[in-house]
Scaffold this active site. Structure first.
Site, PDB file in Angstrom:
ATOM      1  N   GLY A   1     -35.705  15.606  -6.763  1.00  0.00           N
ATOM      2  CA  GLY A   1     -34.282  15.855  -6.932  1.00  0.00           C
ATOM      3  C   GLY A   1     -34.072  17.215  -7.568  1.00  0.00           C
ATOM      4  CB  CYS A   2     -31.417  18.435  -9.806  1.00  0.00           C
ATOM      5  SG  CYS A   2     -30.996  19.876 -10.793  1.00  0.00           S
ATOM      6  CG  PHE A   3     -35.183  23.118  -9.721  1.00  0.00           C
ATOM      7  CD1 PHE A   3     -33.994  23.408 -10.351  1.00  0.00           C
ATOM      8  CD2 PHE A   3     -35.579  23.951  -8.679  1.00  0.00           C
ATOM      9  CE1 PHE A   3     -33.211  24.489  -9.987  1.00  0.00           C
ATOM     10  CE2 PHE A   3     -34.811  25.048  -8.303  1.00  0.00           C
ATOM     11  CZ  PHE A   3     -33.618  25.309  -8.963  1.00  0.00           C
ATOM     12  CD1 TRP A   4     -32.085  23.491 -13.207  1.00  0.00           C
ATOM     13  CD2 TRP A   4     -30.065  22.538 -13.191  1.00  0.00           C
ATOM     14  NE1 TRP A   4     -31.200  24.410 -12.710  1.00  0.00           N
ATOM     15  CE2 TRP A   4     -29.945  23.856 -12.686  1.00  0.00           C
ATOM     16  CE3 TRP A   4     -28.919  21.754 -13.268  1.00  0.00           C
ATOM     17  CZ2 TRP A   4     -28.733  24.402 -12.269  1.00  0.00           C
ATOM     18  CZ3 TRP A   4     -27.707  22.298 -12.852  1.00  0.00           C
ATOM     19  CH2 TRP A   4     -27.625  23.606 -12.364  1.00  0.00           C
TER      20      TRP A   4
END
Length: 163
Positions: free
Chosen positions: A9-12
């Site tokens: 998903g979102c790398f953050w």
């Protein structure tokens, strides 16, 4: 030292968890494989480049094993949803492990085969990695008061580290 790449998903979100794992020495958010040379975040968001949002994880195997990192990876995202994590949808948000050696490939395949759910996580040899723009690096630590961080990343951190 070893290197692997996780797309969940979102790398953050992925970065924020792995930053807090002993033995992980460096993380770089970026984009793996795909068909565009040196893509930008705007390119990736179109969903047409074939890249995945990933976190490059550099770690000392004597302090944290690849198997431990795999366990963490599968705990912090949903490996049963194709091209989606929560409200983030598109091929750039797919679940994937981009391995850098045969042992990583073997361990990842073994772990997926032991799971009872239908896992859609791709296990792919790393072809190319492009670091994301600077503002994506260390995102949660630099932007923890942002709404996305407060609504998605902070609860994920609390859930994982306070279980």
């Amino acid at each position: 030292m070893q290197i692997t790449y996780f797309a969940g998903g979102c790398f953050w979100c992925v970065e924020a968890i792995f930053q807090r794992i002993e033995g992980v020495v460096k993380l770089t958010s970026g984009y793996c494989n795909g068909n565009t040379v040196d893509p930008t975040y705007q390119d990736i968001c179109t969903g047409t480049t074939g890249h995945a949002e990933v976190v490059k994880v550099e770690f000392y195997e004597l302090k944290v094993s690849f198997k431990t990192l795999l366990n963490i990876f599968f705990e912090i995202h949903n490996p049963t949803t194709k091209n989606q994590q929560g409200n983030d949808r598109g091929t750039q948000y797919r679940s994937a492990i981009f391995y850098t050696n045969d042992e990583q490939q073997s361990q990842a395949i073994d772990m997926v085969n032991q799971m009872s759910d239908k896992i859609v996580t791709q296990i792919i040899k790393l072809d190319v990695f492009y670091p994301a723009e600077n503002y994506h690096q260390n995102y949660f630590n630099n932007n923890s008061s942002q709404p996305y961080c407060q609504m998605l990343i902070a609860p994920k951190l609390n859930k994982y580290f306070n279980q």
